[in-house]
Scaffold this motif. Structure first.
Motif, PDB file in Angstrom:
ATOM      1  N   VAL A 193      -4.297   0.735 -13.835  1.00 40.81           N
ATOM      2  CA  VAL A 193      -3.232  -0.221 -14.138  1.00 40.81           C
ATOM      3  C   VAL A 193      -1.872   0.367 -13.774  1.00 40.81           C
ATOM      4  O   VAL A 193      -0.979  -0.336 -13.277  1.00 40.81           O
ATOM      5  CB  VAL A 193      -3.273  -0.620 -15.627  1.00 40.81           C
ATOM      6  CG1 VAL A 193      -1.969  -1.249 -16.078  1.00 40.81           C
ATOM      7  CG2 VAL A 193      -4.417  -1.592 -15.873  1.00 40.81           C
ATOM      8  N   GLY A 194      -1.696   1.675 -13.994  1.00 37.36           N
ATOM      9  CA  GLY A 194      -0.455   2.329 -13.592  1.00 37.36           C
ATOM     10  C   GLY A 194      -0.249   2.259 -12.083  1.00 37.36           C
ATOM     11  O   GLY A 194       0.854   1.978 -11.604  1.00 37.36           O
ATOM     12  N   LEU A 195      -1.327   2.499 -11.312  1.00 40.66           N
ATOM     13  CA  LEU A 195      -1.245   2.410  -9.860  1.00 40.66           C
ATOM     14  C   LEU A 195      -0.964   0.985  -9.407  1.00 40.66           C
ATOM     15  O   LEU A 195      -0.209   0.754  -8.461  1.00 40.66           O
ATOM     16  CB  LEU A 195      -2.548   2.912  -9.227  1.00 40.66           C
ATOM     17  CG  LEU A 195      -2.852   4.401  -9.390  1.00 40.66           C
ATOM     18  CD1 LEU A 195      -4.252   4.720  -8.885  1.00 40.66           C
ATOM     19  CD2 LEU A 195      -1.823   5.247  -8.652  1.00 40.66           C
ATOM     20  N   LEU A 196      -1.577  -0.001 -10.114  1.00 38.67           N
ATOM     21  CA  LEU A 196      -1.314  -1.401  -9.788  1.00 38.67           C
ATOM     22  C   LEU A 196       0.158  -1.741 -10.016  1.00 38.67           C
ATOM     23  O   LEU A 196       0.795  -2.416  -9.191  1.00 38.67           O
ATOM     24  CB  LEU A 196      -2.200  -2.310 -10.638  1.00 38.67           C
ATOM     25  CG  LEU A 196      -1.984  -3.819 -10.469  1.00 38.67           C
ATOM     26  CD1 LEU A 196      -2.313  -4.247  -9.040  1.00 38.67           C
ATOM     27  CD2 LEU A 196      -2.839  -4.600 -11.475  1.00 38.67           C
ATOM     28  N   GLY A 197       0.717  -1.252 -11.126  1.00 43.91           N
ATOM     29  CA  GLY A 197       2.138  -1.472 -11.399  1.00 43.91           C
ATOM     30  C   GLY A 197       3.012  -0.868 -10.317  1.00 43.91           C
ATOM     31  O   GLY A 197       4.019  -1.463  -9.907  1.00 43.91           O
ATOM     32  N   MET A 198       2.633   0.306  -9.825  1.00 41.01           N
ATOM     33  CA  MET A 198       3.404   0.947  -8.753  1.00 41.01           C
ATOM     34  C   MET A 198       3.369   0.115  -7.472  1.00 41.01           C
ATOM     35  O   MET A 198       4.384  -0.017  -6.777  1.00 41.01           O
ATOM     36  CB  MET A 198       2.864   2.354  -8.499  1.00 41.01           C
ATOM     37  CG  MET A 198       3.117   3.322  -9.648  1.00 41.01           C
ATOM     38  SD  MET A 198       2.235   4.900  -9.478  1.00 41.01           S
ATOM     39  CE  MET A 198       3.121   5.640  -8.111  1.00 41.01           C
ATOM     40  N   MET A 236      -2.151   0.570 -21.688  1.00 42.12           N
ATOM     41  CA  MET A 236      -2.225  -0.025 -20.351  1.00 42.12           C
ATOM     42  C   MET A 236      -0.944  -0.800 -20.039  1.00 42.12           C
ATOM     43  O   MET A 236      -0.430  -0.741 -18.921  1.00 42.12           O
ATOM     44  CB  MET A 236      -3.446  -0.941 -20.249  1.00 42.12           C
ATOM     45  CG  MET A 236      -4.772  -0.207 -20.271  1.00 42.12           C
ATOM     46  SD  MET A 236      -6.196  -1.338 -20.379  1.00 42.12           S
ATOM     47  CE  MET A 236      -6.014  -2.259 -18.846  1.00 42.12           C
ATOM     48  N   LEU A 237      -0.416  -1.515 -21.031  1.00 38.55           N
ATOM     49  CA  LEU A 237       0.791  -2.311 -20.807  1.00 38.55           C
ATOM     50  C   LEU A 237       1.993  -1.424 -20.446  1.00 38.55           C
ATOM     51  O   LEU A 237       2.713  -1.701 -19.483  1.00 38.55           O
ATOM     52  CB  LEU A 237       1.106  -3.150 -22.049  1.00 38.55           C
ATOM     53  CG  LEU A 237       2.393  -3.981 -21.979  1.00 38.55           C
ATOM     54  CD1 LEU A 237       2.303  -5.007 -20.858  1.00 38.55           C
ATOM     55  CD2 LEU A 237       2.660  -4.667 -23.323  1.00 38.55           C
ATOM     56  N   VAL A 238       2.209  -0.353 -21.230  1.00 38.11           N
ATOM     57  CA  VAL A 238       3.382   0.490 -20.951  1.00 38.11           C
ATOM     58  C   VAL A 238       3.209   1.253 -19.645  1.00 38.11           C
ATOM     59  O   VAL A 238       4.190   1.497 -18.930  1.00 38.11           O
ATOM     60  CB  VAL A 238       3.689   1.467 -22.116  1.00 38.11           C
ATOM     61  CG1 VAL A 238       4.065   0.703 -23.377  1.00 38.11           C
ATOM     62  CG2 VAL A 238       2.540   2.413 -22.378  1.00 38.11           C
ATOM     63  N   ARG A 239       1.974   1.609 -19.299  1.00 38.57           N
ATOM     64  CA  ARG A 239       1.767   2.289 -18.014  1.00 38.57           C
ATOM     65  C   ARG A 239       1.992   1.326 -16.843  1.00 38.57           C
ATOM     66  O   ARG A 239       2.499   1.716 -15.801  1.00 38.57           O
ATOM     67  CB  ARG A 239       0.348   2.879 -17.931  1.00 38.57           C
ATOM     68  CG  ARG A 239       0.114   4.065 -18.840  1.00 38.57           C
ATOM     69  CD  ARG A 239       1.171   5.140 -18.721  1.00 38.57           C
ATOM     70  NE  ARG A 239       1.247   5.719 -17.374  1.00 38.57           N
ATOM     71  CZ  ARG A 239       2.187   6.560 -16.990  1.00 38.57           C
ATOM     72  NH1 ARG A 239       3.142   6.922 -17.822  1.00 38.57           N
ATOM     73  NH2 ARG A 239       2.176   7.047 -15.760  1.00 38.57           N
ATOM     74  N   PHE A 240       1.623   0.055 -17.034  1.00 39.26           N
ATOM     75  CA  PHE A 240       1.861  -0.936 -15.981  1.00 39.26           C
ATOM     76  C   PHE A 240       3.361  -1.129 -15.751  1.00 39.26           C
ATOM     77  O   PHE A 240       3.833  -1.126 -14.613  1.00 39.26           O
ATOM     78  CB  PHE A 240       1.213  -2.273 -16.350  1.00 39.26           C
ATOM     79  CG  PHE A 240       1.521  -3.374 -15.382  1.00 39.26           C
ATOM     80  CD1 PHE A 240       0.849  -3.461 -14.170  1.00 39.26           C
ATOM     81  CD2 PHE A 240       2.494  -4.325 -15.670  1.00 39.26           C
ATOM     82  CE1 PHE A 240       1.142  -4.475 -13.262  1.00 39.26           C
ATOM     83  CE2 PHE A 240       2.792  -5.342 -14.775  1.00 39.26           C
ATOM     84  CZ  PHE A 240       2.110  -5.419 -13.566  1.00 39.26           C
ATOM     85  N   GLY A 289       3.564  -0.794  -0.999  1.00 41.36           N
ATOM     86  CA  GLY A 289       2.663  -1.560  -1.864  1.00 41.36           C
ATOM     87  C   GLY A 289       1.298  -1.767  -1.234  1.00 41.36           C
ATOM     88  O   GLY A 289       0.260  -1.621  -1.891  1.00 41.36           O
ATOM     89  N   ALA A 290       1.289  -2.097   0.055  1.00 38.26           N
ATOM     90  CA  ALA A 290       0.013  -2.253   0.760  1.00 38.26           C
ATOM     91  C   ALA A 290      -0.752  -0.940   0.776  1.00 38.26           C
ATOM     92  O   ALA A 290      -1.980  -0.905   0.615  1.00 38.26           O
ATOM     93  CB  ALA A 290       0.269  -2.736   2.194  1.00 38.26           C
ATOM     94  N   GLY A 291      -0.009   0.157   0.946  1.00 42.11           N
ATOM     95  CA  GLY A 291      -0.652   1.467   0.915  1.00 42.11           C
ATOM     96  C   GLY A 291      -1.269   1.774  -0.427  1.00 42.11           C
ATOM     97  O   GLY A 291      -2.354   2.369  -0.507  1.00 42.11           O
ATOM     98  N   ARG A 292      -0.597   1.355  -1.492  1.00 47.00           N
ATOM     99  CA  ARG A 292      -1.090   1.682  -2.834  1.00 47.00           C
ATOM    100  C   ARG A 292      -2.375   0.930  -3.188  1.00 47.00           C
ATOM    101  O   ARG A 292      -3.065   1.305  -4.120  1.00 47.00           O
ATOM    102  CB  ARG A 292      -0.006   1.433  -3.875  1.00 47.00           C
ATOM    103  CG  ARG A 292       1.089   2.477  -3.803  1.00 47.00           C
ATOM    104  CD  ARG A 292       1.875   2.642  -5.078  1.00 47.00           C
ATOM    105  NE  ARG A 292       2.814   3.745  -4.920  1.00 47.00           N
ATOM    106  CZ  ARG A 292       2.509   5.023  -5.081  1.00 47.00           C
ATOM    107  NH1 ARG A 292       1.275   5.354  -5.421  1.00 47.00           N
ATOM    108  NH2 ARG A 292       3.413   5.959  -4.904  1.00 47.00           N
ATOM    109  N   ILE A 293      -2.681  -0.113  -2.457  1.00 50.63           N
ATOM    110  CA  ILE A 293      -4.012  -0.719  -2.622  1.00 50.63           C
ATOM    111  C   ILE A 293      -5.069   0.304  -2.227  1.00 50.63           C
ATOM    112  O   ILE A 293      -6.125   0.424  -2.861  1.00 50.63           O
ATOM    113  CB  ILE A 293      -4.129  -1.997  -1.775  1.00 50.63           C
ATOM    114  CG1 ILE A 293      -3.110  -3.034  -2.257  1.00 50.63           C
ATOM    115  CG2 ILE A 293      -5.552  -2.564  -1.846  1.00 50.63           C
ATOM    116  CD1 ILE A 293      -3.011  -4.259  -1.373  1.00 50.63           C
ATOM    117  N   GLY A 294      -4.762   1.084  -1.188  1.00 47.79           N
ATOM    118  CA  GLY A 294      -5.659   2.180  -0.812  1.00 47.79           C
ATOM    119  C   GLY A 294      -5.755   3.231  -1.892  1.00 47.79           C
ATOM    120  O   GLY A 294      -6.804   3.866  -2.077  1.00 47.79           O
TER     121      GLY A 294
END
Length: 436
Positions: A67-72, A116-120, A386-391
């Motif tokens: 979730v943190g990576l998704l937020g990034m 999860m919320l605060v990490r997002f 952002g596209a990279g972070r999907i990887g």
């Protein structure tokens, strides 16, 4: 009537430009610290909550990390893009506030959903910060050494990761995991006055985006630089379109945008496979636990020197050729990994892999900044990251699946050497059009 802007194209590193770059470097150090703090504290959090009757399954911790990576990713794509509307400085200030408040508030989190919320939310700030500081640095650095300074600023990230690990080793055993979040959160919040009073807005943005008060703000910066103020802003040579994602796919940019996104996706997949699995993989080779723990630190130290070296070499040999060389060299080192086991030489190899993979993929921030014009630059850099972070999300998952079905260490490293190799080859095929 003075309407020319003598400093619009920087040719040297003045005091104001240097201070802007150093503040961006500092913010990326805090990015690295705020990303890694959850990794260092997760075992202590899980242990304490288990003793309180709230056991935390490994899958739940995995969700917290993801979730943190998704937020990034979302922060880089959507929040950083607002820097093309409201300015780079304002978005950096907002990103730092989000990071500091959310990291500090983790002290009071009682459950996994709230964690999860605060990490997002903190991830939104972290992702936006990386893209915004890369953009601002590209607009303040001298043209001749732009690639070096963008890479230098991005090198703050692994330094922050290393320093946070050293701090965690001292703070958590003596003061508990909450003290680590207090340290990280307060340190980030203390930078807000530094950003507000000392970080300068981009001259490129003020002159070309023309926000409210652009002339007054431009003249204030020119006075700081010792230049003559303007009576009017210089005329724009072309009509500037409104910043939008569609601007990334104009006929002369569409191919380069898609290739850049592909390169970052492949590089992030390899990087985060290594980041998440290095300690476990090192231990499974027969390396002692102490040395296995140091493997992550050596990897990040190698990353710092790789990023700075890449920037230095790119200024002399060409950005795309250097990125290609770094990533292909990384692929070769990962194949070599299968033939080295259970020795201190593994640490050397981890350091060299960190040198290559981080040096290569960080160069793509400079490539993205070169690809897009001022009015859409933050949007372009943000969406590419952002596209990279999907990887970054996909890589560790695929690595876990391969390990789970019994693939050997050498097979895993060869598998993830392939995306690094492809990213290097695609980089040199990416045509960078004139961003004007």
């Amino acid at each position: 009537m003075i309407t020319t802007l003598p400093t619009a194209v920087p040719t040297h590193l003045s005091g104001l430009r240097l201070s802007t770059i150093l503040i961006c470097f500092l913010m990326n150090m805090l990015d690295g610290m705020d990303v890694m703090v959850i990794s260092y504290t997760a075992p202590a959090i899980a242990s304490e909550w288990a003793e309180a009757g709230l056991p935390v399954a490994p899958t739940e911790l995995g969700l917290v990390f993801s979730v943190g990576l998704l937020g990034m990713a979302i922060g880089a794509m959507f929040l950083a893009a607002q820097a093309d509307v409201f300015g780079r400085r304002r978005i950096i200030l907002l990103s730092a506030a989000l990071m500091g408040i959310c990291v500090l508030s983790t002290v009071y989190v009682p459950s996994v959903p709230l964690l999860m919320l605060v990490r997002f939310i903190s991830g939104l700030g972290i992702g936006s910060m990386l893209a915004s500081t890369a953009t601002l640095t590209a607009e303040y650095a001298p043209n001749r050494t732009k690639d070096f300074w963008v890479s230098f600023v991005m090198a703050g990230y692994p330094i922050g990761a290393v320093l946070s690990g050293m701090a965690a080793a001292r703070i958590i055993p003596d003061y508990g995991w909450r003290a680590m979040f207090v340290t990280a959160g307060l340190t980030t919040l203390l930078t807000l006055p530094i950003i507000y009073f000392f970080l300068s807005e981009s001259l490129d943005f003020l002159v070309k985006a023309r926000p409210n008060g652009a002339l007054e703000k431009t003249n204030a910066l020119l006075r700081k630089m010792g230049e003559q103020p303007l009576t009017d802003l210089p005329p724009l040579s072309v009509t500037v379109a409104k910043a939008s994602v569609a601007e990334l796919f104009t006929p002369n940019r569409k191919s380069a945008t898609l290739l850049l996104w592909t390169c970052l996706f492949l590089s992030f997949a390899t990087l985060y496979f290594l980041t998440m699995w290095i300690p476990k993989l090192a231990a499974s080779t027969g390396m002692s636990m102490n040395l296995a723990i140091y493997a992550g630190t050596v990897f990040n130290l190698g990353a710092f020197f790789g990023i700075v070296s890449q920037g230095y070499m790119s200024a002399r040999l060409g950005l795309q050729r250097v990125i290609c060389g770094f990533l292909i060299g990384t692929a070769g080192l990962m194949v070599l990994f299968g033939f080295v086991s259970g020795s201190v030489w593994l640490l050397v190899l981890f350091g060299l892999i960190g040198f290559g993979i981080q040096g290569g993929f960080v160069g793509m921030y400079s490539l993205a900044a070169k690809l897009y014009p001022t009015h859409v630059r933050a949007t372009g850099v943000g969406w590419a990251v952002g596209a990279g972070r999907i990887g970054a999300v996909v890589g560790p998952i695929v690595g876990g699946l391969l390990i789970g079905i019994g693939w050997s260490l050498s097979a895993n490293f060869i598998a993830f050497a392939i995306p690094a190799l492809l990213a290097g080859l695609i980089t040199v095929l990416t045509h960078v059009p004139d961003p004007s």
